[in-house]
Design a protein around this motif. Structure first.
Motif, PDB file in Angstrom:
ATOM      1  N   SER A  32      34.861 102.412  10.988  1.00 20.85           N
ATOM      2  CA  SER A  32      34.299 101.244  10.294  1.00 20.85           C
ATOM      3  C   SER A  32      35.136  99.982  10.503  1.00 20.85           C
ATOM      4  CB  SER A  32      34.157 101.522   8.795  1.00 20.85           C
ATOM      5  OG  SER A  32      35.421 101.486   8.151  1.00 20.85           O
ATOM      6  N   GLY A  33      36.427 100.153  10.694  1.00 27.14           N
ATOM      7  CA  GLY A  33      37.312  99.005  10.808  1.00 27.14           C
ATOM      8  C   GLY A  33      37.669  98.374   9.469  1.00 27.14           C
ATOM      9  N   ILE A  34      37.283  99.028   8.363  1.00 26.34           N
ATOM     10  CA  ILE A  34      37.530  98.509   7.013  1.00 26.34           C
ATOM     11  C   ILE A  34      38.587  99.381   6.338  1.00 26.34           C
ATOM     12  CG2 ILE A  34      36.512  98.018   4.759  1.00 26.34           C
ATOM     13  CD1 ILE A  34      33.785  97.828   6.266  1.00 26.34           C
ATOM     14  N   PRO A  35      39.717  98.808   5.916  1.00 25.14           N
ATOM     15  CA  PRO A  35      40.763  99.634   5.305  1.00 25.14           C
ATOM     16  C   PRO A  35      40.287 100.324   4.033  1.00 25.14           C
ATOM     17  CG  PRO A  35      41.262  97.289   5.048  1.00 25.14           C
ATOM     18  CD  PRO A  35      40.061  97.384   5.940  1.00 25.14           C
ATOM     19  N   TRP A  36      40.733 101.555   3.858  1.00 22.34           N
ATOM     20  CA  TRP A  36      40.417 102.334   2.655  1.00 22.34           C
ATOM     21  C   TRP A  36      38.910 102.485   2.421  1.00 22.34           C
ATOM     22  CZ3 TRP A  36      44.231 105.025   0.475  1.00 22.34           C
ATOM     23  CH2 TRP A  36      45.544 104.607   0.659  1.00 22.34           C
ATOM     24  N   ASP A  37      38.137 102.541   3.495  1.00 22.96           N
ATOM     25  CA  ASP A  37      36.678 102.673   3.408  1.00 22.96           C
ATOM     26  C   ASP A  37      36.301 104.150   3.484  1.00 22.96           C
ATOM     27  OD1 ASP A  37      33.972 101.972   3.379  1.00 22.96           O
ATOM     28  OD2 ASP A  37      33.890 101.760   5.558  1.00 22.96           O
ATOM     29  N   ASP A  38      36.803 104.920   2.519  1.00 26.26           N
ATOM     30  CA  ASP A  38      36.584 106.365   2.530  1.00 26.26           C
ATOM     31  C   ASP A  38      36.798 106.906   1.118  1.00 26.26           C
ATOM     32  OD1 ASP A  38      39.360 106.193   2.254  1.00 26.26           O
ATOM     33  OD2 ASP A  38      39.795 106.951   4.258  1.00 26.26           O
ATOM     34  N   ALA A  39      36.782 108.223   0.983  1.00 23.11           N
ATOM     35  CA  ALA A  39      36.941 108.836  -0.347  1.00 23.11           C
ATOM     36  C   ALA A  39      38.295 108.490  -0.956  1.00 23.11           C
ATOM     37  CB  ALA A  39      36.774 110.354  -0.239  1.00 23.11           C
ATOM     38  N   SER A  40      39.343 108.420  -0.128  1.00 21.94           N
ATOM     39  CA  SER A  40      40.658 108.035  -0.640  1.00 21.94           C
ATOM     40  C   SER A  40      40.610 106.621  -1.223  1.00 21.94           C
ATOM     41  CB  SER A  40      41.707 108.097   0.471  1.00 21.94           C
ATOM     42  OG  SER A  40      41.880 109.418   0.930  1.00 21.94           O
ATOM     43  N   GLY A  41      39.905 105.734  -0.557  1.00 21.78           N
ATOM     44  CA  GLY A  41      39.766 104.364  -1.044  1.00 21.78           C
ATOM     45  C   GLY A  41      39.020 104.305  -2.366  1.00 21.78           C
ATOM     46  N   ASP A  42      37.991 105.141  -2.501  1.00 19.84           N
ATOM     47  CA  ASP A  42      37.245 105.184  -3.767  1.00 19.84           C
ATOM     48  C   ASP A  42      38.175 105.580  -4.911  1.00 19.84           C
ATOM     49  OD1 ASP A  42      34.926 104.508  -2.406  1.00 19.84           O
ATOM     50  OD2 ASP A  42      34.213 106.587  -2.260  1.00 19.84           O
ATOM     51  N   THR A  43      39.008 106.600  -4.658  1.00 24.00           N
ATOM     52  CA  THR A  43      39.951 107.048  -5.680  1.00 24.00           C
ATOM     53  C   THR A  43      40.979 105.967  -5.975  1.00 24.00           C
ATOM     54  OG1 THR A  43      39.676 109.362  -5.057  1.00 24.00           O
ATOM     55  CG2 THR A  43      41.677 108.805  -6.265  1.00 24.00           C
ATOM     56  N   LEU A  44      41.503 105.340  -4.936  1.00 24.95           N
ATOM     57  CA  LEU A  44      42.499 104.282  -5.141  1.00 24.95           C
ATOM     58  C   LEU A  44      41.925 103.143  -5.972  1.00 24.95           C
ATOM     59  CD1 LEU A  44      45.253 103.000  -4.639  1.00 24.95           C
ATOM     60  CD2 LEU A  44      44.367 102.153  -2.447  1.00 24.95           C
ATOM     61  N   ARG A  45      40.706 102.724  -5.674  1.00 21.84           N
ATOM     62  CA  ARG A  45      40.085 101.639  -6.452  1.00 21.84           C
ATOM     63  C   ARG A  45      39.902 102.047  -7.910  1.00 21.84           C
ATOM     64  NH1 ARG A  45      38.125 100.784  -1.301  1.00 21.84           N
ATOM     65  NH2 ARG A  45      36.482 102.343  -1.440  1.00 21.84           N
ATOM     66  N   SER A  46      39.586 103.317  -8.149  1.00 24.46           N
ATOM     67  CA  SER A  46      39.449 103.768  -9.545  1.00 24.46           C
ATOM     68  C   SER A  46      40.812 103.781 -10.233  1.00 24.46           C
ATOM     69  CB  SER A  46      38.771 105.141  -9.620  1.00 24.46           C
ATOM     70  OG  SER A  46      39.652 106.177  -9.257  1.00 24.46           O
ATOM     71  N   TRP A  47      41.859 104.167  -9.509  1.00 23.33           N
ATOM     72  CA  TRP A  47      43.211 104.118 -10.087  1.00 23.33           C
ATOM     73  C   TRP A  47      43.582 102.690 -10.474  1.00 23.33           C
ATOM     74  CZ3 TRP A  47      46.668 107.346  -6.208  1.00 23.33           C
ATOM     75  CH2 TRP A  47      46.337 108.717  -6.327  1.00 23.33           C
ATOM     76  N   LEU A  48      43.241 101.742  -9.613  1.00 27.75           N
ATOM     77  CA  LEU A  48      43.587 100.342  -9.868  1.00 27.75           C
ATOM     78  C   LEU A  48      42.677  99.704 -10.912  1.00 27.75           C
ATOM     79  CD1 LEU A  48      44.147  99.082  -6.188  1.00 27.75           C
ATOM     80  CD2 LEU A  48      45.838  99.988  -7.779  1.00 27.75           C
ATOM     81  N   GLY A  49      41.499 100.288 -11.094  1.00 27.45           N
ATOM     82  CA  GLY A  49      40.527  99.714 -12.018  1.00 27.45           C
ATOM     83  C   GLY A  49      39.891  98.457 -11.469  1.00 27.45           C
ATOM     84  N   VAL A  50      39.665  98.437 -10.131  1.00 31.24           N
ATOM     85  CA  VAL A  50      39.075  97.255  -9.501  1.00 31.24           C
ATOM     86  C   VAL A  50      37.802  97.626  -8.744  1.00 31.24           C
ATOM     87  CG1 VAL A  50      41.310  96.105  -9.270  1.00 31.24           C
ATOM     88  CG2 VAL A  50      40.416  97.440  -7.351  1.00 31.24           C
ATOM     89  N   SER A  51      36.938  96.637  -8.589  1.00 34.44           N
ATOM     90  CA  SER A  51      35.708  96.813  -7.826  1.00 34.44           C
ATOM     91  C   SER A  51      36.006  96.703  -6.334  1.00 34.44           C
ATOM     92  CB  SER A  51      34.703  95.723  -8.214  1.00 34.44           C
ATOM     93  OG  SER A  51      35.206  94.449  -7.810  1.00 34.44           O
ATOM     94  N   ARG A  52      35.041  97.108  -5.506  1.00 27.87           N
ATOM     95  CA  ARG A  52      35.180  96.918  -4.055  1.00 27.87           C
ATOM     96  C   ARG A  52      35.327  95.438  -3.721  1.00 27.87           C
ATOM     97  NH1 ARG A  52      33.891 100.975  -0.244  1.00 27.87           N
ATOM     98  NH2 ARG A  52      33.373  99.351   1.262  1.00 27.87           N
TER      99      ARG A  52
END
Length: 195
Positions: free
Chosen positions: A48-68
């Protein structure tokens, strides 16, 4: 900064060691206030060329409490891996980040981001590189001792689904570390106050 990012995105230093053509992945700007230093792009991010554009990224965003939308706002967050390209697969998952990237590119990028107030060190490679002899004997102990590294750094485990068992075994992470992380990040994203 634009010139530097262009140079990074055209880097092919370790192409003979990569399974695919180099595709360095980075998000950064001079105004970013939070820096996320991860490991290396996975296969999905390579495509995709987009950083953290995967399941790990989904989890990281939930940890941070931020939207895409917030996460991909380069004026707020910089996303820099230890290795900028997908390193390939080994016997037990992706190979380690290529060792050439961080020594070559990290310092110039960091010097171009004077507004960074917090750096998240995700996984053992980022923690080893930035904490050096300050880290504990295990990743678990390093993350558990996160307050030792504040306000500059906050070490985190990798948010890969492979680490779900670790999260279940270490309930203190969700109960203590994540609320603290979110309480630090929120003001950095919503105000111009110094941390």
């Amino acid at each position: 900064m634009d010139k530097l990012l262009n140079e990074i995105r055209h880097c092919s230093l370790c192409k003979e060691h990569l399974p695919y053509a180099p595709r360095p992945i980075i998000q950064a700007s001079a105004s970013a206030r939070i820096l996320v230093i991860g490991q290396a792009p996975g296969m999905k991010v390579q495509q995709s060329g987009i950083p953290w554009d995967d399941a790990s990224g989904d989890t990281l965003r939930s940890w941070l409490g931020v939207s895409r939308e917030t996460f991909y706002n380069d004026k707020l967050l910089a996303l820099i891996p230890m290795g900028f390209c997908y390193p390939g697969t080994g016997k037990s998952g992706d190979l380690p980040p290529r060792p050439e990237c961080a020594p070559l590119w990290h310092q110039p990028v960091l010097e171009s981001m004077p507004e960074v107030r917090l750096t998240l060190l995700i996984g053992q490679y980022a923690q080893a590189y930035y904490l050096k002899n300050r880290r504990k004997s295990t990743l678990t102990e390093t993350v558990k001792s996160y307050q030792t590294y504040l306000p500059e750094y906050l070490p985190l485990p990798h948010p890969s689904p492979r680490n779900n068992i670790w999260q279940k075994k270490n309930s203190w992470f969700r109960e203590d570390v994540l609320p603290t992380l979110q309480s630090i990040i929120l003001p950095l994203l919503t105000t111009n106050n110094e941390y």
